[in-house]
Enzyme design. Structure first.
Site, PDB file in Angstrom:
ATOM      1  N   LYS A  14       0.739  -1.305   0.138  1.00  0.00           N
ATOM      2  CA  LYS A  14       0.041  -0.085  -0.077  1.00  0.00           C
ATOM      3  C   LYS A  14       0.883   1.253   0.000  1.00  0.00           C
ATOM      4  O   LYS A  14       0.404   2.361  -0.500  1.00  0.00           O
ATOM      5  CB  LYS A  14      -0.931  -0.088   1.039  1.00  0.00           C
ATOM      6  CG  LYS A  14      -2.110  -1.080   0.982  1.00  0.00           C
ATOM      7  CD  LYS A  14      -3.565  -0.846   1.501  1.00  0.00           C
ATOM      8  CE  LYS A  14      -4.239  -1.915   0.962  1.00  0.00           C
ATOM      9  NZ  LYS A  14      -5.524  -1.816   1.640  1.00  0.00           N
ATOM     10  N   LYS A  28      -3.778 -10.466  -6.359  1.00  0.00           N
ATOM     11  CA  LYS A  28      -5.031 -10.860  -5.721  1.00  0.00           C
ATOM     12  C   LYS A  28      -6.210 -10.140  -6.387  1.00  0.00           C
ATOM     13  O   LYS A  28      -5.852  -8.757  -6.630  1.00  0.00           O
ATOM     14  CB  LYS A  28      -5.034 -10.846  -4.262  1.00  0.00           C
ATOM     15  CG  LYS A  28      -5.077  -9.725  -3.616  1.00  0.00           C
ATOM     16  CD  LYS A  28      -5.455  -9.823  -2.253  1.00  0.00           C
ATOM     17  CE  LYS A  28      -5.989  -8.225  -1.558  1.00  0.00           C
ATOM     18  NZ  LYS A  28      -6.684  -8.199  -0.502  1.00  0.00           N
ATOM     19  N   LYS A  47     -10.971  -5.137  -4.346  1.00  0.00           N
ATOM     20  CA  LYS A  47     -11.911  -4.365  -4.803  1.00  0.00           C
ATOM     21  C   LYS A  47     -11.648  -3.084  -5.181  1.00  0.00           C
ATOM     22  O   LYS A  47     -12.246  -1.963  -5.499  1.00  0.00           O
ATOM     23  CB  LYS A  47     -12.990  -4.372  -3.693  1.00  0.00           C
ATOM     24  CG  LYS A  47     -12.590  -3.741  -2.202  1.00  0.00           C
ATOM     25  CD  LYS A  47     -13.849  -3.932  -1.275  1.00  0.00           C
ATOM     26  CE  LYS A  47     -13.765  -4.627  -0.241  1.00  0.00           C
ATOM     27  NZ  LYS A  47     -12.767  -4.292   0.893  1.00  0.00           N
TER      28      LYS A  47
HETATM   29  P1  ATP Z   1      -8.989  -3.579  -0.325  1.00  0.00           P
HETATM   30  O1  ATP Z   1      -8.647  -3.944  -1.940  1.00  0.00           O
HETATM   31  O2  ATP Z   1      -9.590  -2.338  -0.356  1.00  0.00           O
HETATM   32  O3  ATP Z   1      -7.479  -3.739   0.421  1.00  0.00           O
HETATM   33  P2  ATP Z   1      -9.537  -6.111   0.358  1.00  0.00           P
HETATM   34  O4  ATP Z   1     -10.632  -6.618  -0.571  1.00  0.00           O
HETATM   35  O5  ATP Z   1      -8.286  -6.650   0.252  1.00  0.00           O
HETATM   36  O6  ATP Z   1      -9.758  -4.644   0.308  1.00  0.00           O
HETATM   37  P3  ATP Z   1     -10.996  -6.548   3.014  1.00  0.00           P
HETATM   38  O7  ATP Z   1     -12.310  -6.062   2.441  1.00  0.00           O
HETATM   39  O8  ATP Z   1     -10.732  -5.763   4.263  1.00  0.00           O
HETATM   40  O9  ATP Z   1      -9.662  -6.308   1.957  1.00  0.00           O
HETATM   41  O10 ATP Z   1     -11.028  -8.032   2.926  1.00  0.00           O
HETATM   42  C1  ATP Z   1     -11.969  -8.848   3.670  1.00  0.00           C
HETATM   43  C2  ATP Z   1     -11.673 -10.343   3.711  1.00  0.00           C
HETATM   44  O11 ATP Z   1     -11.623 -10.726   2.458  1.00  0.00           O
HETATM   45  C3  ATP Z   1     -10.247 -10.486   4.541  1.00  0.00           C
HETATM   46  O12 ATP Z   1     -10.511 -11.607   5.115  1.00  0.00           O
HETATM   47  C4  ATP Z   1      -9.547 -10.859   3.365  1.00  0.00           C
HETATM   48  O13 ATP Z   1      -8.545 -11.802   3.785  1.00  0.00           O
HETATM   49  C5  ATP Z   1     -10.271 -11.546   2.268  1.00  0.00           C
HETATM   50  N1  ATP Z   1      -9.959 -11.232   0.875  1.00  0.00           N
HETATM   51  C6  ATP Z   1      -9.702 -10.185   0.297  1.00  0.00           C
HETATM   52  N2  ATP Z   1      -9.213 -10.481  -1.075  1.00  0.00           N
HETATM   53  C7  ATP Z   1      -9.470 -11.640  -1.164  1.00  0.00           C
HETATM   54  C8  ATP Z   1      -9.091 -12.325  -2.389  1.00  0.00           C
HETATM   55  N3  ATP Z   1      -8.708 -12.081  -3.565  1.00  0.00           N
HETATM   56  N4  ATP Z   1      -9.165 -13.814  -2.348  1.00  0.00           N
HETATM   57  C9  ATP Z   1      -9.701 -14.290  -1.185  1.00  0.00           C
HETATM   58  N5  ATP Z   1      -9.825 -13.602   0.065  1.00  0.00           N
HETATM   59  C10 ATP Z   1      -9.597 -12.233   0.121  1.00  0.00           C
END
Ligand code: ATP
Ligand code: LTN
Length: 336
Positions: free
Chosen positions: A115, A197, A200
């Site tokens: 980040k 990965k 969002k």
């Molecule tokens: P950002 O992209 O804004 O950093 P994020 O989607 O990575 O957000 P969160 O919304 O806080 O993060 O994640 C919520 C949950 O989803 C966490 O448990 C995280 O480990 C899981 N998660 C996020 N991205 C993935 C992915 N690509 N595959 C599986 N699990 C995920």
């Protein structure tokens, strides 16, 4: 809350509409584990401030995420649902834990490094302290388990270290939590760059499927998914694109990877991509419908989050008082 059950805590940031990755990596488990554990689910709005956001949008996304949790099957009658910022104990315990956390260990976190690169113009203290706030979230509730995707494993390890460090310095106080990471779906990859990965906050909308995408959009995104040119539907480390689609199909249908490979043996990528798209679209269509319905009843959502904050606040303040006492903060005696 029933005391014979163990406690589970998890959260997601209202940083955008949750993706299929968030669902398969975390939220799906949240729903499944509701009967087995006392579950507490939070909307990590304070975490969201570590990246610059439009205030109006953060407010809207926070409410939308609450609706989405419920639409995915998190039941507010069974589980406690609340906004992190509604329980001040999260910020308060973070301060105490900060006195036990070292800049060296926080600077080594993969998410901080990623980040910092992505938001090079705003590498703020909050971004670095993010995992300490996450530790406070978990430790306040004495959570035994924390369902997360694989990307959060390092943060959970830090939470465990901080809990052990506090317990050793002051006496047994915190439960040392264990992660729950799904076998299939723990790391769903981007549809456009299968080495990264699915996220969002990715600026390329074709890289992720959001839980609010309509059928046509979902199918289109899968049709455009980046794959190799070998045209054989086989899970393999040197075929990250098609392996990601096999993982997604298997996680959504509940079949194992080899079953999926057999089912599509001899078929072409085009046909497979449509099958994955249709399967995902069918799985998320009810979530979309229910979310939109819930968002039209703001009074209900406000009520759910107020009740959740009361329940969570009660539990969190009990832990915080104990912590304040243990570290030596003076508290006047109360008259009986
Ligand atoms: P950002 O992209 O804004 O950093 P994020 O989607 O990575 O957000 P969160 O919304 O806080 O993060 O994640 C919520 C949950 O989803 C966490 O448990 C995280 O480990 C899981 N998660 C996020 N991205 C993935 C992915 N690509 N595959 C599986 N699990 C995920
Ligand atoms: N950092 C997490 C979201 C989060 C979380 C938590 C997850 C905030 N607090 C406590 C589990 C437990 C993420 O997924 N980005």
């Amino acid at each position: 809350m029933q005391t014979d059950k163990k406690t589970l805590f998890s959260a997601a940031q209202p940083s955008g509409v949750p993706t299929l990755g968030n669902y398969l990596g975390a939220i799906k488990n949240w729903v499944m584990l509701q009967d087995e554990y006392n579950c507490i689910y939070s909307i990590a709005d304070l975490h969201c401030l570590t990246v610059r956001r439009e205030p109006k949008e953060l407010r809207a996304k926070s409410l939308e995420l609450l609706a989405l949790y419920i639409a995915c099957g998190v039941d507010p009658e069974k589980s406690c649902l609340f906004m992190q910022s509604h329980v001040p104990a999260h910020a308060e315990l973070t301060w105490i834990l900060n006195t036990l956390a070292y800049p060296g260990e926080l600077g080594r976190m993969t998410q901080f490094k990623d980040k910092s690169k992505k938001h090079a113009d705003n590498v703020n203290m909050g971004l670095m302290d993010y995992p300490v706030l996450m530790a406070a979230d978990i430790l306040l509730y004495g959570a035994d388990v924390v369902p997360i995707g694989v990307d959060q494993k390092q943060h959970l390890e830090l939470t465990r270290d901080l809990a052990i460090r506090f317990n050793n310095r002051y006496s047994e106080t915190f439960v040392v939590p264990e992660p729950i990471i799904p076998g299939i779906g723990a790391k769903i990859m981007s549809l456009q760059d299968p080495e990264r990965k699915m996220s969002k906050s990715d600026p390329n909308e074709n890289s992720y499927v959001s839980l609010l995408d309509d059928e046509e959009t979902v199918i289109r995104k899968f049709k455009r998914a980046v794959t190799d040119s070998d045209n054989s539907i086989r899970f393999s480390a040197d075929k990250p694109g098609i392996s990601n689609l096999i993982t997604i199909y298997s996680a959504v249908t509940g079949e194992n990877i080899s079953c999926t490979e057999e089912k599509f043996a001899g078929k072409g990528y085009g046909e497979f991509k449509i099958a994955v798209g249709e399967t995902v679209a069918a799985a998320i269509a009810p979530v979309r419908k229910k979310t939109l319905e819930l968002l039209s009843d703001k009074a209900y959502l406000d009520e759910v989050m107020k009740n959740g904050a009361d329940r969570a606040g009660y539990l969190a303040n009990k832990t915080l008082s104990k912590v304040y006492r243990k570290v030596g903060l003076y508290s006047p005696e109360r008259k009986k």
